[in-house]
Design an enzyme around this catalytic site. Structure first.
Site, PDB file in Angstrom:
ATOM      1  N   ARG A  68       2.739  -1.143  11.169  1.00  0.00           N
ATOM      2  CA  ARG A  68       2.800  -2.484  10.580  1.00  0.00           C
ATOM      3  C   ARG A  68       3.668  -2.441   9.326  1.00  0.00           C
ATOM      4  O   ARG A  68       3.486  -1.568   8.480  1.00  0.00           O
ATOM      5  CB  ARG A  68       1.405  -2.967  10.206  1.00  0.00           C
ATOM      6  CG  ARG A  68       1.397  -4.330   9.554  1.00  0.00           C
ATOM      7  CD  ARG A  68      -0.009  -4.751   9.202  1.00  0.00           C
ATOM      8  NE  ARG A  68       0.028  -6.064   8.584  1.00  0.00           N
ATOM      9  CZ  ARG A  68      -1.022  -6.850   8.477  1.00  0.00           C
ATOM     10  NH1 ARG A  68      -2.179  -6.479   8.950  1.00  0.00           N
ATOM     11  NH2 ARG A  68      -0.916  -8.004   7.901  1.00  0.00           N
ATOM     12  N   TYR A  78       0.847  -1.188   0.000  1.00  0.00           N
ATOM     13  CA  TYR A  78       0.000   0.000   0.000  1.00  0.00           C
ATOM     14  C   TYR A  78       0.888   1.245   0.000  1.00  0.00           C
ATOM     15  O   TYR A  78       2.113   1.155  -0.068  1.00  0.00           O
ATOM     16  CB  TYR A  78      -0.979  -0.051   1.172  1.00  0.00           C
ATOM     17  CG  TYR A  78      -1.930  -1.222   1.038  1.00  0.00           C
ATOM     18  CD1 TYR A  78      -2.827  -1.289  -0.024  1.00  0.00           C
ATOM     19  CD2 TYR A  78      -1.888  -2.285   1.921  1.00  0.00           C
ATOM     20  CE1 TYR A  78      -3.674  -2.372  -0.183  1.00  0.00           C
ATOM     21  CE2 TYR A  78      -2.737  -3.377   1.769  1.00  0.00           C
ATOM     22  CZ  TYR A  78      -3.629  -3.413   0.713  1.00  0.00           C
ATOM     23  OH  TYR A  78      -4.450  -4.495   0.555  1.00  0.00           O
TER      24      TYR A  78
END
Length: 181
Positions: free
Chosen positions: A111, A61
Site C-alpha cells: 500500500r 509511517y
C-alpha cells in the site's frame, strides 16, 4: 516532520506536540526492523493462517518516511540515504525482499499513499514519477497487488497518480486505487 498529534486525531481535539521527537534510526537499527517485518509476515501466514500480508508503505509511517524526500534526510553515507528515490527506496526493497522470501510474492501486497500529507509527507509534483518507480519495484518483486491511495485526507496535495501510461507499467500487478470519502 512536525512531530505533533493533530487536533483531528487527538481525543481532546487539541493539537499536542510529542514530548520526545523521534530520533533517526542507525542503519543497523533499520536493518533490525527489516528482520522484524519478515518475522511478522511469517507469523501472519505460517502461524496465524492469514492468506497473505500487505506491506504498509503509506500515510507517513516508517517505510513512507524512508521513501519521502521531505522526511528522509539521511546523508549519502547511509545505505538508506535520502539523496535520490533509488536510495530512499532501499528500505522498502529490503523489507519486500525479506517478506516475499518468507511467504512468497503471491501472498504479498503493498500500500502506498503518494498524495497523502498525513504525518507531514509531501511529494508535490514528483508523486506520479514516484508511483511509476514504486510500481516497477512491485513488478520486480512479483507482488500480488499494489494498493494506491489516490487522495489526500487533508486536501494539501492534489492530482492523480494513476494514468493510462502508468497502468501499462503495472502489467503484472493488480491495482487497487482508493479515494477516501
Amino acid at each position: 516532520m512536525t512531530h505533533r498529534c493533530g487536533k483531528d486525531f487527538n481525543p481532546s481535539a487539541e493539537e499536542v506536540a510529542y514530548a520526545e521527537p523521534p530520533e533517526e534510526l542507525t542503519d543497523a537499527a533499520a536493518d533490525a526492523i527489516v528482520a522484524k517485518f519478515r518475522e511478522a509476515a511469517r507469523r501472519a501466514v505460517h502461524v496465524a493462517g492469514f492468506d497473505g500480508v500487505e506491506v504498509h508503505a503509506a500515510n507517513g509511517y516508517l517505510i513512507d518516511q524512508f521513501l519521502c524526500a521531505t522526511s528522509n534526510k539521511r546523508p549519502a553515507t547511509s545505505k538508506y540515504a535520502g539523496t535520490s528515490l533509488e536510495t530512499r527506496s532501499g528500505f522498502l526493497k529490503a523489507v519486500l525482499k525479506e517478506v516475499t522470501e518468507e511467504v512468497g510474492a503471491g501472498r504479498v501486497g503493498m500500500r502506498i499513499s503518494p498524495l497523502n500529507s498525513y504525518q507531514d509527507m509531501n511529494r508535490g509534483e514528483t508523486a506520479p514519477d514516484e508511483v511509476k518507480f514504486i510500481a516497477s519495484i512491485a513488478n520486480d518483486f512479483g507482488l500480488a497487488y499494489l494498493h494506491v491511495m489516490r487522495a489526500d485526507f487533508f486536501g494539501v496535495q492534489k492530482g492523480d497518480v494513476i494514468t493510462c501510461v502508468e497502468i501499462k507499467i503495472l502489467r503484472r500487478v493488480l491495482i487497487i486505487a482508493t479515494h477516501p470519502t
